[in-house]
Design a protein around this motif. Sequence first.
Motif, PDB file in Angstrom:
ATOM      1  N   THR A 176     -20.215  14.122 -29.049  1.00 24.88           N
ATOM      2  CA  THR A 176     -20.132  14.712 -30.494  1.00 24.88           C
ATOM      3  C   THR A 176     -21.255  14.372 -31.310  1.00 24.88           C
ATOM      4  O   THR A 176     -21.954  14.742 -32.125  1.00 24.88           O
ATOM      5  CB  THR A 176     -18.750  14.770 -30.856  1.00 24.88           C
TER       6      THR A 176
ATOM      7  N   THR B  97     -24.374  15.970 -33.130  1.00 24.16           N
ATOM      8  CA  THR B  97     -24.248  15.936 -34.584  1.00 24.16           C
ATOM      9  C   THR B  97     -25.737  15.292 -34.934  1.00 24.16           C
ATOM     10  O   THR B  97     -26.045  15.903 -35.920  1.00 24.16           O
ATOM     11  CB  THR B  97     -23.060  14.989 -34.937  1.00 24.16           C
TER      12      THR B  97
ATOM     13  N   ALA C 145     -28.248  18.008 -34.486  1.00 26.19           N
ATOM     14  CA  ALA C 145     -28.099  19.290 -35.463  1.00 26.19           C
ATOM     15  C   ALA C 145     -28.577  18.588 -36.738  1.00 26.19           C
ATOM     16  O   ALA C 145     -29.351  19.584 -37.434  1.00 26.19           O
ATOM     17  CB  ALA C 145     -26.505  19.558 -35.743  1.00 26.19           C
ATOM     18  N   SER C 146     -28.248  17.671 -37.241  1.00 30.60           N
ATOM     19  CA  SER C 146     -28.815  16.911 -38.581  1.00 30.60           C
ATOM     20  C   SER C 146     -30.329  17.009 -38.614  1.00 30.60           C
ATOM     21  O   SER C 146     -31.134  17.344 -39.553  1.00 30.60           O
ATOM     22  CB  SER C 146     -28.143  15.474 -38.871  1.00 30.60           C
TER      23      SER C 146
ATOM     24  N   PHE D 126     -30.383  24.007 -34.218  1.00 26.30           N
ATOM     25  CA  PHE D 126     -29.072  23.641 -35.292  1.00 26.30           C
ATOM     26  C   PHE D 126     -28.038  24.347 -34.889  1.00 26.30           C
ATOM     27  O   PHE D 126     -26.713  23.925 -34.648  1.00 26.30           O
ATOM     28  CB  PHE D 126     -29.557  23.995 -36.684  1.00 26.30           C
ATOM     29  N   PHE D 127     -27.915  25.725 -34.760  1.00 27.10           N
ATOM     30  CA  PHE D 127     -26.847  26.651 -34.339  1.00 27.10           C
ATOM     31  C   PHE D 127     -26.332  26.122 -33.052  1.00 27.10           C
ATOM     32  O   PHE D 127     -25.078  25.987 -32.901  1.00 27.10           O
ATOM     33  CB  PHE D 127     -27.113  27.904 -34.307  1.00 27.10           C
TER      34      PHE D 127
ATOM     35  N   ALA E  46     -24.691  22.628 -33.363  1.00 31.25           N
ATOM     36  CA  ALA E  46     -23.399  22.930 -34.015  1.00 31.25           C
ATOM     37  C   ALA E  46     -22.260  23.463 -33.381  1.00 31.25           C
ATOM     38  O   ALA E  46     -21.035  23.070 -33.272  1.00 31.25           O
ATOM     39  CB  ALA E  46     -23.780  23.719 -35.476  1.00 31.25           C
TER      40      ALA E  46
ATOM     41  N   SER F 157     -22.154  23.265 -30.204  1.00 27.19           N
ATOM     42  CA  SER F 157     -21.523  22.266 -29.415  1.00 27.19           C
ATOM     43  C   SER F 157     -20.552  21.196 -29.666  1.00 27.19           C
ATOM     44  O   SER F 157     -19.387  20.969 -29.245  1.00 27.19           O
ATOM     45  CB  SER F 157     -22.866  21.789 -28.815  1.00 27.19           C
ATOM     46  N   VAL F 158     -20.925  20.762 -31.011  1.00 27.80           N
ATOM     47  CA  VAL F 158     -19.859  19.874 -31.794  1.00 27.80           C
ATOM     48  C   VAL F 158     -18.532  20.661 -31.999  1.00 27.80           C
ATOM     49  O   VAL F 158     -17.624  20.050 -31.490  1.00 27.80           O
ATOM     50  CB  VAL F 158     -20.602  19.546 -33.157  1.00 27.80           C
ATOM     51  N   ARG F 159     -18.335  21.892 -32.276  1.00 28.19           N
ATOM     52  CA  ARG F 159     -17.333  22.617 -32.435  1.00 28.19           C
ATOM     53  C   ARG F 159     -16.468  22.670 -31.105  1.00 28.19           C
ATOM     54  O   ARG F 159     -15.287  22.419 -31.218  1.00 28.19           O
ATOM     55  CB  ARG F 159     -17.641  23.926 -32.755  1.00 28.19           C
TER      56      ARG F 159
ATOM     57  N   TYR G 233     -25.570  22.584 -25.812  1.00 30.08           N
ATOM     58  CA  TYR G 233     -26.507  21.248 -25.891  1.00 30.08           C
ATOM     59  C   TYR G 233     -27.672  21.677 -25.476  1.00 30.08           C
ATOM     60  O   TYR G 233     -28.732  21.289 -25.803  1.00 30.08           O
ATOM     61  CB  TYR G 233     -25.626  20.405 -25.409  1.00 30.08           C
TER      62      TYR G 233
END
Length: 225
Positions: free
Chosen positions: A74, A78, A81-82, A134-135, A138, A140-142, A178
């Motif tokens: 995660t 993250t 994504a940032s 980014f999408f 994001a 992947s984190v979800r 990812y």
Amino acid sequence: MSPWWNEYAGDIIWVGVGLTVLIAYQIALAWCVRRNPRCTIQSVNRQARTLWVQHIMEEPSLRILAVQTLRNSTMAATFFASTAVILVIGVLNLSSEADKLAESWHTLNGIGSHHPGLRAAKFMVLLADFLVAFFSFAMSVRLYNHVGFQISLPPSSRPPGVSPEHVAKHLNRAGAFYSVGMRSYYLAVPLVFWLFGPHLMAVASLVLVAALYFIDRIAPDAAED
């Protein structure tokens, strides 16, 4: 020949070559996986994640290990994504200064178009690439967060939909997003070179495919075991 073709022929031909190389590589990669499910690192990781989930959910004592592993994944997603958001802002700022930088950028662009409209299109493609990254990260984190809750449930408390197969499916989807995000980062390399000339984009695509070949492939002896 029409003036339109004279203006954009270099970009159409060389960018077409670059895109053909990239698409052909992805088709060859899919064909390799179809022939042998263990010929790429991505396919091996999918199998490993499925087995890992089954092992973790069968051994309650390993839940802490599962949470730590998912936390690391995660955090990595993250971070990327940032970074994608920062790159999007950078592209927007750079596009506003494009007119000032156009002369230096076109120093090596002897065969491509110098039209301002095409330059804007290049920035739009690069921007879209980073937004896809980014999408993907994001999402992947979800999914990693969902897996973190599901994988730590004791067997007696699991609802019918939370089975090892179901959790492994979520984890593999997170891994797939990812991978798409990383591919978007890789694609940004030839897109950046396109700003300086379409022939450079084609060369960068060839170099990228050569690098991806060594990143994606599995040793033949490991793939045949």
